[in-house]
Design a protein around this motif. Structure first.
Motif, PDB file in Angstrom:
ATOM      1  N   ARG A 176       0.830  -1.214   0.000  1.00  0.00           N
ATOM      2  CA  ARG A 176       0.000   0.000   0.000  1.00  0.00           C
ATOM      3  C   ARG A 176       0.860   1.257   0.000  1.00  0.00           C
ATOM      4  NH1 ARG A 176      -5.368  -1.038   1.004  1.00  0.00           N
ATOM      5  NH2 ARG A 176      -5.799  -3.102   1.835  1.00  0.00           N
ATOM      6  N   GLU A 177       1.985   1.193   0.704  1.00  0.00           N
ATOM      7  CA  GLU A 177       2.891   2.350   0.746  1.00  0.00           C
ATOM      8  C   GLU A 177       3.636   2.536  -0.564  1.00  0.00           C
ATOM      9  OE1 GLU A 177       5.975   2.352   3.809  1.00  0.00           O
ATOM     10  OE2 GLU A 177       4.332   2.038   5.234  1.00  0.00           O
ATOM     11  N   ASP A 178       4.142   1.418  -1.102  1.00  0.00           N
ATOM     12  CA  ASP A 178       4.984   1.515  -2.294  1.00  0.00           C
ATOM     13  C   ASP A 178       4.838   0.258  -3.158  1.00  0.00           C
ATOM     14  OD1 ASP A 178       6.842   1.898  -4.207  1.00  0.00           O
ATOM     15  OD2 ASP A 178       8.594   1.922  -2.883  1.00  0.00           O
ATOM     16  N   PRO A 179       3.857   0.283  -4.068  1.00  0.00           N
ATOM     17  CA  PRO A 179       3.609  -0.923  -4.893  1.00  0.00           C
ATOM     18  C   PRO A 179       4.734  -1.213  -5.881  1.00  0.00           C
ATOM     19  CG  PRO A 179       2.187   0.898  -5.585  1.00  0.00           C
ATOM     20  CD  PRO A 179       2.908   1.369  -4.359  1.00  0.00           C
ATOM     21  N   THR A 180       5.651  -0.263  -6.071  1.00  0.00           N
ATOM     22  CA  THR A 180       6.716  -0.497  -7.069  1.00  0.00           C
ATOM     23  C   THR A 180       7.611  -1.666  -6.655  1.00  0.00           C
ATOM     24  OG1 THR A 180       8.238   1.071  -6.046  1.00  0.00           O
ATOM     25  CG2 THR A 180       6.795   1.940  -7.766  1.00  0.00           C
ATOM     26  N   ILE A 181       7.726  -1.908  -5.343  1.00  0.00           N
ATOM     27  CA  ILE A 181       8.600  -3.004  -4.885  1.00  0.00           C
ATOM     28  C   ILE A 181       8.056  -4.337  -5.394  1.00  0.00           C
ATOM     29  CG2 ILE A 181       9.513  -4.206  -2.860  1.00  0.00           C
ATOM     30  CD1 ILE A 181       9.356  -1.523  -1.360  1.00  0.00           C
ATOM     31  N   PHE A 182       6.758  -4.559  -5.187  1.00  0.00           N
ATOM     32  CA  PHE A 182       6.155  -5.795  -5.676  1.00  0.00           C
ATOM     33  C   PHE A 182       6.216  -5.860  -7.205  1.00  0.00           C
ATOM     34  CE2 PHE A 182       2.411  -7.714  -7.627  1.00  0.00           C
ATOM     35  CZ  PHE A 182       2.587  -9.030  -7.248  1.00  0.00           C
ATOM     36  N   TYR A 183       5.854  -4.760  -7.851  1.00  0.00           N
ATOM     37  CA  TYR A 183       5.810  -4.785  -9.323  1.00  0.00           C
ATOM     38  C   TYR A 183       7.193  -5.008  -9.938  1.00  0.00           C
ATOM     39  CZ  TYR A 183       0.880  -3.992 -10.167  1.00  0.00           C
ATOM     40  OH  TYR A 183      -0.484  -4.173 -10.263  1.00  0.00           O
ATOM     41  N   SER A 184       8.241  -4.646  -9.211  1.00  0.00           N
ATOM     42  CA  SER A 184       9.582  -4.843  -9.776  1.00  0.00           C
ATOM     43  C   SER A 184       9.967  -6.323  -9.834  1.00  0.00           C
ATOM     44  CB  SER A 184      10.626  -4.046  -8.993  1.00  0.00           C
ATOM     45  OG  SER A 184      10.758  -4.588  -7.694  1.00  0.00           O
ATOM     46  N   ILE A 185       9.303  -7.173  -9.026  1.00  0.00           N
ATOM     47  CA  ILE A 185       9.661  -8.607  -9.075  1.00  0.00           C
ATOM     48  C   ILE A 185       8.513  -9.481  -9.597  1.00  0.00           C
ATOM     49  CG2 ILE A 185      11.360  -8.429  -7.187  1.00  0.00           C
ATOM     50  CD1 ILE A 185       8.290 -10.352  -6.517  1.00  0.00           C
ATOM     51  N   ALA A 186       7.338  -8.887  -9.802  1.00  0.00           N
ATOM     52  CA  ALA A 186       6.161  -9.692 -10.167  1.00  0.00           C
ATOM     53  C   ALA A 186       6.417 -10.535 -11.414  1.00  0.00           C
ATOM     54  CB  ALA A 186       4.949  -8.793 -10.367  1.00  0.00           C
ATOM     55  N   LYS A 187       7.161  -9.972 -12.346  1.00  0.00           N
ATOM     56  CA  LYS A 187       7.390 -10.713 -13.603  1.00  0.00           C
ATOM     57  C   LYS A 187       8.130 -12.032 -13.367  1.00  0.00           C
ATOM     58  CE  LYS A 187      11.547  -8.039 -14.768  1.00  0.00           C
ATOM     59  NZ  LYS A 187      11.549  -7.419 -13.428  1.00  0.00           N
ATOM     60  N   ILE A 230      -3.887  -6.605 -17.030  1.00  0.00           N
ATOM     61  CA  ILE A 230      -2.722  -5.851 -16.524  1.00  0.00           C
ATOM     62  C   ILE A 230      -1.414  -6.611 -16.800  1.00  0.00           C
ATOM     63  CG2 ILE A 230      -4.086  -4.697 -14.734  1.00  0.00           C
ATOM     64  CD1 ILE A 230      -2.591  -6.570 -12.699  1.00  0.00           C
ATOM     65  N   TYR A 231      -1.523  -7.608 -17.675  1.00  0.00           N
ATOM     66  CA  TYR A 231      -0.370  -8.475 -17.939  1.00  0.00           C
ATOM     67  C   TYR A 231       0.847  -7.684 -18.440  1.00  0.00           C
ATOM     68  CZ  TYR A 231       2.237 -12.539 -19.573  1.00  0.00           C
ATOM     69  OH  TYR A 231       3.207 -13.481 -19.751  1.00  0.00           O
ATOM     70  N   THR A 232       0.596  -6.724 -19.349  1.00  0.00           N
ATOM     71  CA  THR A 232       1.719  -5.949 -19.905  1.00  0.00           C
ATOM     72  C   THR A 232       2.432  -5.176 -18.795  1.00  0.00           C
ATOM     73  OG1 THR A 232       0.284  -5.671 -21.796  1.00  0.00           O
ATOM     74  CG2 THR A 232       2.325  -4.420 -21.818  1.00  0.00           C
ATOM     75  N   ASP A 233       1.650  -4.587 -17.887  1.00  0.00           N
ATOM     76  CA  ASP A 233       2.261  -3.857 -16.761  1.00  0.00           C
ATOM     77  C   ASP A 233       3.067  -4.808 -15.882  1.00  0.00           C
ATOM     78  OD1 ASP A 233       1.248  -1.335 -17.401  1.00  0.00           O
ATOM     79  OD2 ASP A 233      -0.658  -1.776 -16.437  1.00  0.00           O
ATOM     80  N   LEU A 234       2.470  -5.958 -15.574  1.00  0.00           N
ATOM     81  CA  LEU A 234       3.176  -6.922 -14.723  1.00  0.00           C
ATOM     82  C   LEU A 234       4.481  -7.351 -15.371  1.00  0.00           C
ATOM     83  CD1 LEU A 234       0.141  -9.100 -13.615  1.00  0.00           C
ATOM     84  CD2 LEU A 234       1.658  -7.896 -12.054  1.00  0.00           C
ATOM     85  N   LYS A 235       4.427  -7.605 -16.663  1.00  0.00           N
ATOM     86  CA  LYS A 235       5.617  -8.085 -17.370  1.00  0.00           C
ATOM     87  C   LYS A 235       6.700  -7.015 -17.445  1.00  0.00           C
ATOM     88  CE  LYS A 235       6.028 -12.273 -18.538  1.00  0.00           C
ATOM     89  NZ  LYS A 235       7.074 -12.982 -17.827  1.00  0.00           N
ATOM     90  N   SER A 236       6.272  -5.737 -17.552  1.00  0.00           N
ATOM     91  CA  SER A 236       7.276  -4.683 -17.726  1.00  0.00           C
ATOM     92  C   SER A 236       7.669  -4.045 -16.392  1.00  0.00           C
ATOM     93  CB  SER A 236       6.749  -3.607 -18.674  1.00  0.00           C
ATOM     94  OG  SER A 236       5.595  -3.042 -18.096  1.00  0.00           O
TER      95      SER A 236
END
Ligand code: CNA
Length: 326
Positions: free
Chosen positions: A76-87, A158-164
């Motif tokens: 919730r504070e910083d979703p970029t951390i999760f999104y940086s490894i989600a792929k 949201i697949y493209t976002d997750l992948k990138s």
């Protein structure tokens, strides 16, 4: 107390792989509890394997604990951390492993009571495990929901976002921001800076006044964050997990197979202790689980172990990764 005492006494009659073969022959209500180890042969890393696991690769994010990537308050504070490894954990395949095929075989032979999976890759669905036989204890990547307005979409959206590695934003929130925007368009943009911008930015801000692209960038940047519907640390498990376990399965189960999990994440780690101790419990994984006393440990690559079980059972386990005997 009785349960605790009996837990310490290993059932004497089951020790070998052939005992497991006999158990599989005679059981018709099998609980299969699975973890990330059943998908590693498909190239999806698990969490805790020493060199290949995701946690060992997360040092570069500077987190005190790699589990923070999956902590809901940090997301919730910083979703970029999760999104940086989600792929790295996002399944890019619709194939499944021989172990998934084995669970499907148990289902086809009317032996599967329930597959409780901790996996979020949704590969059980590709393998044909029926929704009525599957509990995805930690949710899955199948859908995603907006943290702001609860709008749910299939993860393909949201697949493209997750992948990138880009934080996915909610389409519906973007739309309502557009509709709420006054015709001049400048007011919201100014609020985002919280006061006058530095001089060096002035020209750019003026440029914004007529720039549709920048408007869109802004609207996307402040729209609700989409979170894949996987259960983060700090979130409740789906109700179906405890309901199925307590009301449906506990009195029916006649064999427990635990495959490819370190059993370190609660409350799933407590499932084995919750089931009747007289039910035989078998563990299939690379390394023994020191904190749970199973009746039989079949240690090794789970795809190899299940293929060998099927060979001894005379069951045909069809999968391109299993070599055929000529
Ligand atoms: P974990 O703690 O990483 O444990 C995995 C276990 O499987 C370890 O004990 C490994 O030794 C063992 N293992 C790995 N590969 C094999 C193999 N080929 N054959 C036999 N054993 C193997 O992961 P858990 O599943 O125990 O932890 C639960 C977490 C992991 C859940 O919250 C999941 O959401 C999460 N996770 C899921 C995935 C996925 O969906 N594929 C991937 C990574 C993490």
């Amino acid at each position: 107390i009785c349960r605790e005492l009996s837990k310490r006494v290993k059932l004497p009659q089951y020790n070998t792989i052939d005992d497991v073969v006999t158990l599989l022959q005679n059981s018709n209500n099998i609980i299969v509890l699975t973890g990330a180890g059943i998908s590693t042969s498909l190239g999806i890393p698990d969490f805790r394997s020493k060199t290949t696991g995701l946690y060992s690769q997360l040092q570069h994010l500077g987190l005190s604990d790699p589990q923070e990537v999956f902590d809901i308050s940090i997301f919730r504070e910083d979703p970029t951390i999760f999104y940086s490894i989600a792929k790295d954990i996002l399944p890019s395949t619709s194939t499944f492993s021989p172990t998934h095929a084995f669970i499907r075989l148990l289902q086809d032979r009317s032996k599967l009571l329930t597959n409780y999976t901790q996996n979020i890759d949704n590969i059980e669905t590709h393998a044909g495990i029926l929704p009525s036989k599957l509990i995805q204890c930690h949710g899955s990547f199948a859908t995603a929901t907006c943290l702001e307005c609860a709008y749910q979409v299939p993860c393909s959206a949201i697949y493209t976002d997750l992948k990138s590695g880009r934080v996915a934003r909610c389409d519906r929130c973007v739309q309502s921001l557009r509709q709420a925007k006054p015709t001049g368009g400048g007011i919201k943009r100014k609020r985002s800076y919280g006061g006058l911008p530095p001089k060096s930015h002035k020209k750019k801000r003026e440029d914004y006044e007529d720039s549709t692209d920048e408007d869109e960038d802004y609207e996307v940047a402040v729209a609700g964050v989409m979170k894949p519907d996987i259960t983060f640390f700090g979130e409740d498990l789906p109700d179906a997990f405890s309901q199925r376990l307590t009301l449906h399965d506990r009195d029916k189960v006649d064999l427990v197979l635990v495959i490819g999990t370190s059993l370190k994440v609660a409350p799933v780690s407590e499932v084995v202790g919750f089931l009747p101790r007289e039910t035989p419990q078998v563990y299939i994984s690379r390394e023994a689980c020191s904190h749970v006393d199973f009746d039989v440990d079949l240690l090794g690559d789970c795809d190899v172990v299940v293929a060998e079980l099927c060979r001894r059972l005379g069951w045909e386990l069809k999968h391109e990764m299993i070599p055929h005997e000529s």
